[in-house]
Design an enzyme around this catalytic site. Structure first.
Site, PDB file in Angstrom:
ATOM      1  N   GLY A 343       0.812  -1.225   0.000  1.00  0.00           N
ATOM      2  CA  GLY A 343       0.000   0.000   0.000  1.00  0.00           C
ATOM      3  C   GLY A 343       0.837   1.263   0.000  1.00  0.00           C
ATOM      4  O   GLY A 343       0.478   2.270  -0.623  1.00  0.00           O
ATOM      5  N   GLU A 366      12.002  11.898 -26.940  1.00  0.00           N
ATOM      6  CA  GLU A 366      13.168  11.736 -27.825  1.00  0.00           C
ATOM      7  C   GLU A 366      12.899  10.673 -28.891  1.00  0.00           C
ATOM      8  O   GLU A 366      13.795   9.920 -29.279  1.00  0.00           O
ATOM      9  CB  GLU A 366      14.386  11.355 -26.973  1.00  0.00           C
ATOM     10  CG  GLU A 366      15.642  12.108 -27.333  1.00  0.00           C
ATOM     11  CD  GLU A 366      15.676  13.523 -26.753  1.00  0.00           C
ATOM     12  OE1 GLU A 366      14.776  13.896 -25.986  1.00  0.00           O
ATOM     13  OE2 GLU A 366      16.605  14.259 -27.121  1.00  0.00           O
TER      14      GLU A 366
HETATM   15  C1  LIG Z   1       7.335  15.762 -20.982  1.00  0.00           C
HETATM   16  C2  LIG Z   1       7.723  15.837 -22.422  1.00  0.00           C
HETATM   17  C3  LIG Z   1       8.788  16.622 -22.802  1.00  0.00           C
HETATM   18  C4  LIG Z   1       9.127  16.765 -24.150  1.00  0.00           C
HETATM   19  N1  LIG Z   1      10.144  17.605 -24.509  1.00  0.00           N
HETATM   20  C5  LIG Z   1      10.339  17.862 -25.826  1.00  0.00           C
HETATM   21  C6  LIG Z   1      11.307  18.851 -26.231  1.00  0.00           C
HETATM   22  O1  LIG Z   1      12.001  19.463 -25.403  1.00  0.00           O
HETATM   23  N2  LIG Z   1      11.432  19.130 -27.565  1.00  0.00           N
HETATM   24  C7  LIG Z   1      10.689  18.485 -28.494  1.00  0.00           C
HETATM   25  O2  LIG Z   1      10.840  18.790 -29.681  1.00  0.00           O
HETATM   26  N3  LIG Z   1       9.778  17.537 -28.148  1.00  0.00           N
HETATM   27  C8  LIG Z   1       9.593  17.212 -26.832  1.00  0.00           C
HETATM   28  N4  LIG Z   1       8.662  16.269 -26.467  1.00  0.00           N
HETATM   29  C9  LIG Z   1       7.837  15.652 -27.494  1.00  0.00           C
HETATM   30  C10 LIG Z   1       8.122  14.202 -27.794  1.00  0.00           C
HETATM   31  O3  LIG Z   1       9.368  14.069 -28.432  1.00  0.00           O
HETATM   32  C11 LIG Z   1       6.958  13.692 -28.642  1.00  0.00           C
HETATM   33  O4  LIG Z   1       5.806  13.633 -27.813  1.00  0.00           O
HETATM   34  C12 LIG Z   1       7.218  12.345 -29.267  1.00  0.00           C
HETATM   35  O5  LIG Z   1       8.247  12.423 -30.218  1.00  0.00           O
HETATM   36  C13 LIG Z   1       5.957  11.764 -29.949  1.00  0.00           C
HETATM   37  O6  LIG Z   1       5.343  12.705 -30.776  1.00  0.00           O
HETATM   38  P1  LIG Z   1       3.764  12.949 -30.621  1.00  0.00           P
HETATM   39  O7  LIG Z   1       3.491  13.213 -29.190  1.00  0.00           O
HETATM   40  O8  LIG Z   1       3.355  13.963 -31.587  1.00  0.00           O
HETATM   41  O9  LIG Z   1       3.109  11.550 -30.976  1.00  0.00           O
HETATM   42  P2  LIG Z   1       2.666  11.056 -32.435  1.00  0.00           P
HETATM   43  O10 LIG Z   1       3.764  11.272 -33.396  1.00  0.00           O
HETATM   44  O11 LIG Z   1       1.328  11.629 -32.743  1.00  0.00           O
HETATM   45  O12 LIG Z   1       2.493   9.493 -32.174  1.00  0.00           O
HETATM   46  C14 LIG Z   1       1.334   8.935 -31.539  1.00  0.00           C
HETATM   47  C15 LIG Z   1       1.503   7.427 -31.436  1.00  0.00           C
HETATM   48  O13 LIG Z   1       1.651   6.852 -32.755  1.00  0.00           O
HETATM   49  C16 LIG Z   1       2.859   6.122 -32.828  1.00  0.00           C
HETATM   50  N5  LIG Z   1       3.455   6.274 -34.162  1.00  0.00           N
HETATM   51  C17 LIG Z   1       3.518   7.414 -34.904  1.00  0.00           C
HETATM   52  N6  LIG Z   1       4.147   7.171 -36.067  1.00  0.00           N
HETATM   53  C18 LIG Z   1       4.506   5.862 -36.048  1.00  0.00           C
HETATM   54  C19 LIG Z   1       5.190   5.004 -36.954  1.00  0.00           C
HETATM   55  N7  LIG Z   1       5.686   5.447 -38.126  1.00  0.00           N
HETATM   56  N8  LIG Z   1       5.382   3.702 -36.596  1.00  0.00           N
HETATM   57  C20 LIG Z   1       4.913   3.238 -35.420  1.00  0.00           C
HETATM   58  N9  LIG Z   1       4.237   3.986 -34.533  1.00  0.00           N
HETATM   59  C21 LIG Z   1       4.061   5.292 -34.830  1.00  0.00           C
HETATM   60  C22 LIG Z   1       3.762   6.732 -31.753  1.00  0.00           C
HETATM   61  O14 LIG Z   1       4.762   5.814 -31.341  1.00  0.00           O
HETATM   62  C23 LIG Z   1       2.755   7.007 -30.659  1.00  0.00           C
HETATM   63  O15 LIG Z   1       2.495   5.800 -29.966  1.00  0.00           O
HETATM   64  C24 LIG Z   1       8.374  16.058 -25.126  1.00  0.00           C
HETATM   65  C25 LIG Z   1       7.312  15.223 -24.733  1.00  0.00           C
HETATM   66  C26 LIG Z   1       6.982  15.109 -23.400  1.00  0.00           C
HETATM   67  C27 LIG Z   1       5.814  14.239 -23.004  1.00  0.00           C
END
Ligand SMILES: Cc1cc2nc3c(=O)[nH]c(=O)nc-3n(C[C@H](O)[C@H](O)[C@H](O)COP(=O)(O)OP(=O)(O)OC[C@H]3O[C@@H](n4cnc5c(N)ncnc54)[C@H](O)[C@@H]3O)c2cc1C
Length: 387
Positions: A343, A366
């Site tokens: 818990g 990333e």
């Molecule tokens: C706390 C936090 C800090 C961050 N800091 C930064 C930062 O400083 N700078 C920055 O630029 N970004 C930053 N990010 C963003 C992060 O890099 C992105 O959220 C991530 O790359 C995914 O992009 P998206 O959220 O648009 O998801 P989407 O691209 O919309 O993807 C949604 C889902 O689809 C899947 N998917 C998409 N395309 C494919 C494919 N071709 N094959 C298989 N699966 C796929 C993904 O894996 C995911 O499960 C941050 C995110 C968070 C949560």
């Protein structure tokens, strides 16, 4: 700390210093900062004094560029104390690597000395509201007008955006180029008119450090702000920078996983049930054995990728494997640490619930783990075809 064997004495001392900083300065305050969602100003100042911001900057620019293996282990230590501290270093280090690898002499002279001390902190802006995985589809553009760039577009999830004095902005300088990657550039931009940090996004974990929406509305940047001085190279530059970023994220996962494992190991020796310490119940003992095994496997994989990086080899596949494996391992270890704590694992008075909230970031950030698998398989095939 048997994994320190490959490092020289100086690097060993750096890691020991950071470990002491974490135990003495971070651990006592982390719960207050986390639950108050407070930016760790005082800890960041101490990190500057310790030289942590300069660990990727070459000596001639005021840093102490350590090996990637050392950098990874420093990051693990920071994340063991609080993932947010390691997070605050992530984008900064990628930008330092981008400038020292690809920057013009003027860009190196202008930025690296101030990045080394932490006087200027840097972040990178890739992700956009409509998507982060498909970077070639990004919409932020920098048009050349009257001898300068006019930048318009929106970025989101940009970590450290409010405090960053420098942003490495991935954008399109030639939106018509095909493939789109050929029309992309990294601009080194400073806060100014037309650039607005509009909103802090509410988050599950990674507390204390802001992740923001950033908009560019006719923001003006000099042509000389293009990384390396020549437009059209940004996509390849950023992919190389992300090797560092993914190693850094793998190392953050090591830190979170290690903290969860160490807390569980300690708790399992003091908590008793049915007349004995709970680690003596085989189910709990097996959890601890599996935690330690996957943590060590993750660390070895990460250090292997870091060694390959230090040897000057391309490591997109190796860094992708490390990030994929270490982040999934950290997530499982964090959940199992909750189990071991019973818990109390669900209590915000203990640290394990934080590890459980922080671990998913390394799965998504990333480049998601799905994207890592795409990178890995395309390299597997390409290396197989090359023989
Ligand atoms: C706390 C936090 C800090 C961050 N800091 C930064 C930062 O400083 N700078 C920055 O630029 N970004 C930053 N990010 C963003 C992060 O890099 C992105 O959220 C991530 O790359 C995914 O992009 P998206 O959220 O648009 O998801 P989407 O691209 O919309 O993807 C949604 C889902 O689809 C899947 N998917 C998409 N395309 C494919 C494919 N071709 N094959 C298989 N699966 C796929 C993904 O894996 C995911 O499960 C941050 C995110 C968070 C949560």
């Amino acid at each position: 700390m048997g994994h320190l064997g490959a490092l020289d004495e100086d690097e060993h001392a750096i890691i020991t210093t950071v470990a002491e900083f974490v135990d003495k300065q971070v651990k006592p305050v982390v719960q207050r900062l986390e639950h108050g969602n407070v930016y760790p100003e005082a800890l960041i100042e101490q990190m500057k004094e310790l030289g942590i911001y300069g660990l990727a900057v070459p000596e001639e620019y005021g840093g102490v560029a350590v090996s990637m293996q050392c950098y990874v282990l420093v990051t693990e230590e920071l994340a063991r104390g609080w993932m947010s501290l390691a997070g605050a270093m992530g984008g900064h280090t990628v930008v330092v690597k981008l400038i020292s690898t690809f920057g013009t002499q003027d860009q190196k002279d202008a930025w690296l000395p101030r990045l080394a001390t932490g006087e200027v902190r840097a972040t990178m802006a890739l992700t956009e509201p409509q998507g982060g995985s498909d970077l070639q589809a990004l919409r932020t553009t920098a048009r050349e007008v009257d001898g300068e760039y006019r930048v318009s577009g929106a970025k989101t999830w940009i970590s450290n955006a409010r405090r960053a004095g420098l942003t490495a902005l991935l954008c399109k300088t030639d939106p018509a180029a095909r493939p789109a990657s050929r029309g992309m550039s990294v601009l080194l931009v400073e806060p100014g008119d037309g650039m607005t940090v509009s909103r802090d996004l509410p988050k599950l974990g990674y507390k204390g450090v802001e992740s923001c929406e950033v908009t560019f509305d006719d923001y003006r940047a000099p042509l000389s702000s293009v990384l390396g001085g020549e437009p059209g190279r940004g996509f390849g530059q950023m992919m190389k920078g992300l090797e560092t970023g993914r190693l850094q994220v793998a190392a953050r996962a090591l830190g979170v996983g290690r903290a969860a494992y160490e807390d569980a190991l300690a708790y399992a020796q003091t908590r008793e049930s049915f007349g004995k310490p709970i680690w003596k119940h085989q189910s709990v003992g097996n959890l601890l054995a599996d935690m330690a095994t996957s943590l060590e496997a993750a660390r070895q994989l990460t250090l292997y990728a870091a060694r390959e990086f230090d040897a000057g080899r391309r490591v997109d596949m190796e860094a992708g494997m490390a990030k994929l494996f270490a982040s999934e391992a950290a997530m499982k270890i964090a959940l199992d640490a909750v189990r071991v704590h019973g818990g109390y694992g669900y209590s915000t008075e203990y640290d394990v619930e934080r590890y459980f909230r922080d671990a998913p970031l390394m799965i998504v950030g990333e480049g998601t783990n799905e994207i890592q698998r795409n990178v890995i398989v395309s390299q597997l095939v390409s290396r197989a075809q090359k023989g």
